[in-house]
Each structure stands twice: as structure tokens, then as C-alpha cells.
Design a protein around this motif. Structure first.
Motif, PDB file in Angstrom:
ATOM      1  N   TRP A 245       0.850  -1.197   0.000  1.00 12.77           N
ATOM      2  CA  TRP A 245       0.000   0.000   0.000  1.00 12.77           C
ATOM      3  C   TRP A 245       0.885   1.246   0.000  1.00 12.77           C
ATOM      4  CZ3 TRP A 245      -5.544  -0.564   1.323  1.00 12.77           C
ATOM      5  CH2 TRP A 245      -5.937  -1.908   1.382  1.00 12.77           C
ATOM      6  N   LEU A 246       0.832   1.998  -1.111  1.00  9.44           N
ATOM      7  CA  LEU A 246       1.649   3.210  -1.266  1.00  9.44           C
ATOM      8  C   LEU A 246       0.801   4.450  -1.531  1.00  9.44           C
ATOM      9  CD1 LEU A 246       4.497   1.745  -3.520  1.00  9.44           C
ATOM     10  CD2 LEU A 246       4.729   2.456  -1.137  1.00  9.44           C
ATOM     11  N   ARG A 247      -0.488   4.334  -1.426  1.00 11.45           N
ATOM     12  CA  ARG A 247      -1.335   5.474  -1.788  1.00 11.45           C
ATOM     13  C   ARG A 247      -1.202   6.621  -0.794  1.00 11.45           C
ATOM     14  NH1 ARG A 247      -6.117   5.552   1.300  1.00 11.45           N
ATOM     15  NH2 ARG A 247      -6.730   3.570   2.220  1.00 11.45           N
ATOM     16  N   ASN A 248      -1.570   7.804  -1.281  1.00 11.26           N
ATOM     17  CA  ASN A 248      -1.571   9.021  -0.473  1.00 11.26           C
ATOM     18  C   ASN A 248      -0.203   9.325   0.131  1.00 11.26           C
ATOM     19  OD1 ASN A 248      -2.481  11.343   0.691  1.00 11.26           O
ATOM     20  ND2 ASN A 248      -4.118  10.388   1.876  1.00 11.26           N
ATOM     21  N   ASN A 249       0.795   9.409  -0.750  1.00 12.59           N
ATOM     22  CA  ASN A 249       2.117   9.898  -0.398  1.00 12.59           C
ATOM     23  C   ASN A 249       2.463  11.068  -1.318  1.00 12.59           C
ATOM     24  OD1 ASN A 249       3.741   8.243   1.762  1.00 12.59           O
ATOM     25  ND2 ASN A 249       2.528   6.731   0.653  1.00 12.59           N
ATOM     26  N   GLN A 250       3.740  11.364  -1.450  1.00  7.25           N
ATOM     27  CA  GLN A 250       4.200  12.428  -2.342  1.00  7.25           C
ATOM     28  C   GLN A 250       5.101  11.865  -3.439  1.00  7.25           C
ATOM     29  OE1 GLN A 250       3.140  15.675  -2.128  1.00  7.25           O
ATOM     30  NE2 GLN A 250       1.774  14.875  -0.544  1.00  7.25           N
ATOM     31  N   LEU A 251       4.847  10.641  -3.840  1.00  3.88           N
ATOM     32  CA  LEU A 251       5.692   9.967  -4.820  1.00  3.88           C
ATOM     33  C   LEU A 251       5.496  10.557  -6.213  1.00  3.88           C
ATOM     34  CD1 LEU A 251       5.201   6.265  -3.668  1.00  3.88           C
ATOM     35  CD2 LEU A 251       7.255   7.671  -3.381  1.00  3.88           C
ATOM     36  N   ARG A 252       6.609  10.838  -6.874  1.00  4.09           N
ATOM     37  CA  ARG A 252       6.578  11.333  -8.256  1.00  4.09           C
ATOM     38  C   ARG A 252       7.076  10.276  -9.235  1.00  4.09           C
ATOM     39  NH1 ARG A 252       9.653  16.832  -8.617  1.00  4.09           N
ATOM     40  NH2 ARG A 252       8.455  16.918 -10.559  1.00  4.09           N
ATOM     41  N   ARG A 253       7.759   9.301  -8.730  1.00  2.92           N
ATOM     42  CA  ARG A 253       8.316   8.263  -9.585  1.00  2.92           C
ATOM     43  C   ARG A 253       8.632   7.040  -8.731  1.00  2.92           C
ATOM     44  NH1 ARG A 253      13.850   7.792  -8.927  1.00  2.92           N
ATOM     45  NH2 ARG A 253      14.120   6.894 -10.985  1.00  2.92           N
ATOM     46  N   VAL A 254       8.901   5.920  -9.366  1.00  6.04           N
ATOM     47  CA  VAL A 254       9.473   4.750  -8.698  1.00  6.04           C
ATOM     48  C   VAL A 254      10.717   4.355  -9.493  1.00  6.04           C
ATOM     49  CG1 VAL A 254       7.290   3.923  -7.765  1.00  6.04           C
ATOM     50  CG2 VAL A 254       8.049   3.133 -10.019  1.00  6.04           C
TER      51      VAL A 254
END
Length: 324
Positions: free
Chosen positions: A161-170
Motif C-alpha cells: 500500500w503506497l497510496r496518499n504519499n508524495q511519490l513522483r516516480r518509482v
């Protein structure tokens, strides 16, 4: 001669009590704050306003619940020795970073909950020893990037579960080793769809639509106007370089410093609070609650009483030995 023998026994008993008192208590039955179940090996310390992990958690604990507290940091040895732990719940705290090696001893861990914290960076290799883990919860944090290979060792992982973060890329290949993955949440992140490294994520989602919860909801940018799945090569044409947000220094500052003499560098005023943040200093966010204060006072009183009784027992032994 029975007097010294009895005194020696009393000394041993009191010393044992003193050591126990000095080490503190974890479970309510011993005066601690956590609820412990000896049969199921469960330790529940949730919702206790804790700012530190209680000491003396049994090393054979199977399930440790620490959610809903005020933990802002973890010592790197926090869970060392807990080789039977299968569940660790740290949700709903104030964690901003994780020290390297903090999970290295949790070789049997299957579930790790870290949601609803304030995590920004993740140390490289922080999950590498969790080869048995099947559920990893990182949603509702402030993650801006992921270290290369951060999930590579998690070959048994089923839910991420990675939702609702500030991720712009992986990173390229971020999910390639997750062969048993059945559910992945990516939505509510400001994915940067102008850079060509988003194409890895696009292709992975396209190949694994059945695994991504709401594949169309993984959208580009803060406006979330277009799905990552719909991005074309022309739209993602830029070759972007993302700085390390924890250590990056603007190139203009580096150039200026490199071309200046020490005498030419102006002395800039630094607010005290910013300087303290730079050094990693943090003021305590709250005073101990009344129950914690009472527990601390009772602990010290018990310790002092044990010391007094131990001293008396020692004098008693010496007195009888002299008589003998």
C-alpha cells in the motif's frame, strides 16, 4: 547459624526484586502500560500516548501493537531479539524516519503496518531482511521517493500500500521481484508524467491491471488530471534527474562556494529553530501524562525501598557473621 542463612535468602529475594524494578515493567499485570497475553504471545500497547517503546517486551512476542501513540523516532535496536514476531503495528504515530537496520532481526515478520505517519525518506535496504513479509502498509505518509531495490528482497509480498504519499516516480524495476503480489495501491500520489522514467510504471500497471487497485486512479501531477496508464512516449520525453531530497544542495550554492574565498562568504543569520532542525534536535512535544508520572514515581519509590531493604539485609548478614 540460621540467622545468616535466612538473611542471605532475604538478600537474594530483595536483590531479584530490585533488578526487576530497575528494569521496569511492560505488562499491566506487572504495573506496565501494555496488555499482554501469555497464551497468544500478544502485546498490545496501542493508544497509550507513548513517546518511547516500553522496555522489556518479551522476546518471544508474536504480535506487537504500537499504533495510535506519539512515537516520533525508533532506536535502531528497538526490535532486536524479537525473532518470533510475525505482526508489528506502528500505524498512527509520528515517525519521520526509520534508522537503518531497525527491522533486521524480524526474520519471521509477516505483517508490517507503517501507515498514517510522517515518513519522508526510507533508508536503503531497510526491508531487506523481511523475506517472510506478505503485507506492507506505507500509505498516508510523506514519501517523496523510494530507494533503488527497496522491495527486491520481498519475494513473498502479497499486498503493498503506497497510496496518499508524495511519490513522483518509482525506480526502474521497483516491482519486478514481487512475483506473489496480488494488491498494489498507487493512487493519490503526484506522479511526474513529463519524465521518461514514468514509462516503467505505466508499462507495469498495464501488464498488472488485475493487481493494481484502481489502476486508472494512479494519475499524473497534483491535479490528478490524467492517468499514468494513458501517458505516451511523446508526453514523457524529458530525461529528468531527481536530487536526493535529504542531502541535495542547489548547484548555484555549490558553484558560489567553490569560486569564493572564505573571506568573501557573507555570514548569514540562521534562526535558532532552523539551526536546531538542521542538527536534528527536537523539543519534546508534550509532557508525560498523569498515569505515566504516577508510574514513574511509584517505580522510583519501589527502587528506593528495595535499596533500603537490601542495605538492611547486608548489615544483618555482617552482624551475624561477626557474632559467629
Amino acid at each position: 547459624m540460621m540467622g545468616p542463612v535466612l538473611a542471605a535468602c532475604l538478600l537474594i529475594i530483595l536483590s531479584t526484586a530490585w533488578i526487576s524494578q530497575a528494569n521496569g515493567a511492560t505488562c499491566k499485570k506487572d504495573g506496565g502500560v501494555c496488555t499482554c497475553n501469555d497464551q497468544t504471545k500478544n502485546v498490545d500497547c496501542s493508544g497509550k500516548m507513548l513517546t518511547a517503546i516500553p522496555s522489556n517486551i518479551p522476546v518471544d512476542t508474536d504480535r506487537l501493537v504500537l499504533q495510535g501513540n506519539k512515537l516520533s523516532s525508533l532506536p535502531h535496536t528497538a526490535f532486536h531479539g524479537m525473532k518470533e514476531l510475525t505482526y508489528l503495528g506502528l500505524e498512527g504515530n509520528r515517525l519521520q524516519t526509520l534508522p537503518p537496520g531497525v527491522f533486521d532481526h524480524l526474520v519471521t515478520l509477516e505483517t508490517l503496518g507503517l501507515s498514517n505517519n510522517q515518513l519522508k525518506p526510507l533508508p536503503r535496504g531497510v526491508f531487506d531482511k523481511l523475506t517472510k513479509i506478505t503485507y506492507l502498509d506505507l500509505y498516508e505518509n510523506k514519501l517523496q521517493s523510494l530507494p533503488h531495490g527497496v522491495f527486491d528482497k520481498l519475494t513473498n509480498l502479497k499486498e503493498l500500500w503506497l497510496r496518499n504519499n508524495q511519490l513522483r516516480r518509482v525506480p526502474e524495476g521497483a516491482f519486478n521481484f514481487l512475483e506473489k503480489l496480488t494488491r498494489l495501491q498507487l493512487e493519490e500520489n503526484p506522479w511526474d508524467c513529463s519524465c521518461n522514467d514514468i514509462l516503467y510504471l505505466r508499462d507495469w500497471i498495464n501488464d498488472n491491471k488485475d493487481k493494481v487497485t484502481g489502476a486508472q486512479d494512479a494519475a499524473c501531477g497534483d491535479q490528478q488530471s490524467k492517468a499514468v496508464l494513458e501517458i505516451t512516449e511523446e508526453e514523457a520525453a524529458e530525461d529528468c534527474v531527481y536530487p536526493n531530497t535529504t542531502t541535495a544542495i542547489p548547484t548555484t550554492i555549490i558553484t558560489t562556494l567553490a569560486s569564493s574565498n572564505d573571506d568573501d562568504i557573507p555570514e548569514l543569520p540562521v534562526p535558532q529553530e532552523n539551526f536546531q532542525k538542521f542538527l536534528g534536535y527536537q523539543e519534546p512535544d508534550h509532557l508525560p501524562t498523569q498515569p505515566q508520572c504516577l508510574m514513574s514515581i511509584s517505580g522510583y519509590l519501589g527502587l528506593m525501598m528495595s535499596l533500603v531493604l537490601t542495605s538492611a539485609a547486608i548489615l544483618y548478614v555482617i552482624h551475624f557473621l561477626k557474632k559467629a
